[in-house]
Design a protein around this motif. Structure first.
Motif, PDB file in Angstrom:
ATOM      1  N   PHE A  21      37.282  67.918 122.011  1.00 11.81           N
ATOM      2  CA  PHE A  21      37.281  66.560 121.472  1.00 11.81           C
ATOM      3  C   PHE A  21      37.950  65.512 122.166  1.00 11.81           C
ATOM      4  O   PHE A  21      37.680  64.404 122.487  1.00 11.81           O
ATOM      5  N   ALA A  22      39.283  65.754 122.250  1.00 12.61           N
ATOM      6  CA  ALA A  22      40.226  64.776 122.660  1.00 12.61           C
ATOM      7  C   ALA A  22      40.215  64.454 123.994  1.00 12.61           C
ATOM      8  O   ALA A  22      40.300  63.283 124.408  1.00 12.61           O
ATOM      9  N   GLU A  23      39.399  65.237 124.865  1.00 10.70           N
ATOM     10  CA  GLU A  23      39.098  64.805 126.087  1.00 10.70           C
ATOM     11  C   GLU A  23      37.849  63.943 126.563  1.00 10.70           C
ATOM     12  O   GLU A  23      37.512  63.522 127.492  1.00 10.70           O
ATOM     13  N   GLN A  24      37.095  64.028 125.539  1.00  9.60           N
ATOM     14  CA  GLN A  24      35.781  63.372 125.506  1.00  9.60           C
ATOM     15  C   GLN A  24      35.797  61.889 125.058  1.00  9.60           C
ATOM     16  O   GLN A  24      36.260  61.442 124.200  1.00  9.60           O
ATOM     17  N   SER A  25      35.089  61.028 126.145  1.00 13.49           N
ATOM     18  CA  SER A  25      35.008  60.008 125.591  1.00 13.49           C
ATOM     19  C   SER A  25      34.079  59.490 124.523  1.00 13.49           C
ATOM     20  O   SER A  25      33.276  60.502 123.948  1.00 13.49           O
ATOM     21  N   PRO A  26      34.049  58.414 123.623  1.00 13.34           N
ATOM     22  CA  PRO A  26      33.047  58.301 122.715  1.00 13.34           C
ATOM     23  C   PRO A  26      31.735  58.411 123.058  1.00 13.34           C
ATOM     24  O   PRO A  26      30.933  58.870 122.144  1.00 13.34           O
ATOM     25  N   LEU A  27      31.353  57.834 124.146  1.00 16.36           N
ATOM     26  CA  LEU A  27      30.238  57.913 124.517  1.00 16.36           C
ATOM     27  C   LEU A  27      29.433  59.266 124.957  1.00 16.36           C
ATOM     28  O   LEU A  27      28.699  59.569 124.439  1.00 16.36           O
ATOM     29  N   GLU A  28      30.413  60.134 125.383  1.00 19.01           N
ATOM     30  CA  GLU A  28      30.202  61.643 125.412  1.00 19.01           C
ATOM     31  C   GLU A  28      29.858  62.405 124.112  1.00 19.01           C
ATOM     32  O   GLU A  28      29.143  62.986 123.989  1.00 19.01           O
ATOM     33  N   ARG A  29      31.105  61.999 123.073  1.00 13.91           N
ATOM     34  CA  ARG A  29      30.938  62.687 121.848  1.00 13.91           C
ATOM     35  C   ARG A  29      29.563  62.202 121.331  1.00 13.91           C
ATOM     36  O   ARG A  29      28.850  63.087 120.677  1.00 13.91           O
ATOM     37  N   ALA A  30      29.134  60.872 121.476  1.00 20.42           N
ATOM     38  CA  ALA A  30      27.848  60.428 120.929  1.00 20.42           C
ATOM     39  C   ALA A  30      26.709  61.139 121.497  1.00 20.42           C
ATOM     40  O   ALA A  30      25.704  61.780 120.862  1.00 20.42           O
ATOM     41  N   ARG A  32      26.529  64.031 122.914  1.00 19.15           N
ATOM     42  CA  ARG A  32      26.630  65.489 122.419  1.00 19.15           C
ATOM     43  C   ARG A  32      26.097  65.649 121.148  1.00 19.15           C
ATOM     44  O   ARG A  32      25.443  66.588 121.079  1.00 19.15           O
ATOM     45  N   VAL A  33      26.253  64.738 120.170  1.00 19.77           N
ATOM     46  CA  VAL A  33      25.666  65.096 118.958  1.00 19.77           C
ATOM     47  C   VAL A  33      24.240  64.725 118.948  1.00 19.77           C
ATOM     48  O   VAL A  33      23.407  65.053 118.118  1.00 19.77           O
ATOM     49  N   LEU A  34      23.778  63.760 119.817  1.00 16.65           N
ATOM     50  CA  LEU A  34      22.474  63.580 120.059  1.00 16.65           C
ATOM     51  C   LEU A  34      21.642  64.713 120.590  1.00 16.65           C
ATOM     52  O   LEU A  34      20.724  65.144 120.042  1.00 16.65           O
ATOM     53  N   ALA A  35      22.420  65.428 121.531  1.00 15.17           N
ATOM     54  CA  ALA A  35      21.803  66.639 122.077  1.00 15.17           C
ATOM     55  C   ALA A  35      21.671  67.591 120.953  1.00 15.17           C
ATOM     56  O   ALA A  35      20.656  68.374 120.748  1.00 15.17           O
ATOM     57  N   VAL A  36      22.510  67.752 120.289  1.00 14.82           N
ATOM     58  CA  VAL A  36      22.609  69.061 119.084  1.00 14.82           C
ATOM     59  C   VAL A  36      21.541  68.592 118.038  1.00 14.82           C
ATOM     60  O   VAL A  36      20.592  69.501 117.477  1.00 14.82           O
ATOM     61  N   ASN A  37      21.569  67.278 117.555  1.00 15.28           N
ATOM     62  CA  ASN A  37      20.623  66.924 116.643  1.00 15.28           C
ATOM     63  C   ASN A  37      18.992  67.003 117.280  1.00 15.28           C
ATOM     64  O   ASN A  37      18.184  67.031 116.410  1.00 15.28           O
ATOM     65  N   TRP A  45      24.508  67.133 127.030  1.00 17.43           N
ATOM     66  CA  TRP A  45      24.844  65.956 126.687  1.00 17.43           C
ATOM     67  C   TRP A  45      24.464  64.766 127.703  1.00 17.43           C
ATOM     68  O   TRP A  45      24.006  63.655 127.257  1.00 17.43           O
ATOM     69  N   GLY A  46      24.697  65.054 129.047  1.00 15.82           N
ATOM     70  CA  GLY A  46      24.190  64.236 129.993  1.00 15.82           C
ATOM     71  C   GLY A  46      22.773  63.647 129.964  1.00 15.82           C
ATOM     72  O   GLY A  46      22.520  62.491 130.128  1.00 15.82           O
ATOM     73  N   ILE A  47      21.844  64.549 129.404  1.00 17.16           N
ATOM     74  CA  ILE A  47      20.648  64.003 129.228  1.00 17.16           C
ATOM     75  C   ILE A  47      20.279  62.787 128.220  1.00 17.16           C
ATOM     76  O   ILE A  47      19.661  62.008 128.151  1.00 17.16           O
ATOM     77  N   TRP A  48      21.110  62.913 127.274  1.00 16.28           N
ATOM     78  CA  TRP A  48      21.473  62.008 126.351  1.00 16.28           C
ATOM     79  C   TRP A  48      22.198  60.632 126.334  1.00 16.28           C
ATOM     80  O   TRP A  48      22.564  59.850 125.575  1.00 16.28           O
ATOM     81  N   GLU A  49      22.849  60.764 127.376  1.00 19.60           N
ATOM     82  CA  GLU A  49      23.855  59.638 127.705  1.00 19.60           C
ATOM     83  C   GLU A  49      23.561  58.029 127.656  1.00 19.60           C
ATOM     84  O   GLU A  49      23.933  57.281 126.765  1.00 19.60           O
ATOM     85  N   GLU A  50      22.151  58.005 128.144  1.00 17.88           N
ATOM     86  CA  GLU A  50      21.455  56.570 128.074  1.00 17.88           C
ATOM     87  C   GLU A  50      21.189  56.323 126.632  1.00 17.88           C
ATOM     88  O   GLU A  50      21.408  55.162 126.135  1.00 17.88           O
ATOM     89  N   ASP A  51      20.797  57.250 125.807  1.00 13.80           N
ATOM     90  CA  ASP A  51      20.441  57.051 124.384  1.00 13.80           C
ATOM     91  C   ASP A  51      21.694  56.680 123.768  1.00 13.80           C
ATOM     92  O   ASP A  51      21.643  55.852 122.797  1.00 13.80           O
TER      93      ASP A  51
END
Length: 95
Positions: A21-30, A32-37, A45-51
């Motif tokens: 978590f600490a190493e991830q940017s807010p964009l990456e964290r978001a 990652r959540v989109l990927a899991v959801n 997560w890279g697939i969901w970066e633009e979203d």
């Protein structure tokens, strides 16, 4: 039965936090959540970066409640709170 909100499901948050978590940017964290959801592994997560970027852009303008909260917590005025919030979102978008 009450309607569930995304905040009622702690799984995405736990997945994101479990993976550095600490190493991830807010964009990456978001992203990652989109990927899991969407039924994928957080590592996709890279697939969901633009979203995720689109979501951050959508929340770039603070709501009245957010502004009121900032004023309540001692910030000078609505304009400065609004501009600081936008700057923080812009920084997150640039990471």
């Amino acid at each position: 039965m009450t309607e569930q909100t995304p905040f009622d499901n702690p799984v995405p948050t736990l997945v994101v936090k479990a993976r550095g978590f600490a190493e991830q940017s807010p964009l990456e964290r978001a992203a990652r959540v989109l990927a899991v959801n969407n039924g994928m592994d957080a590592e996709a997560w890279g697939i969901w970066e633009e979203d995720a970027r689109a979501v951050l852009m959508a929340v770039r303008e603070p709501s009245e409640a957010m502004l009121d909260s900032g004023i309540f917590h001692g910030d000078e005025d609505e304009y400065s709170i609004r501009e600081r919030f936008k700057c923080m979102i812009d920084a997150a978008l640039g990471e």
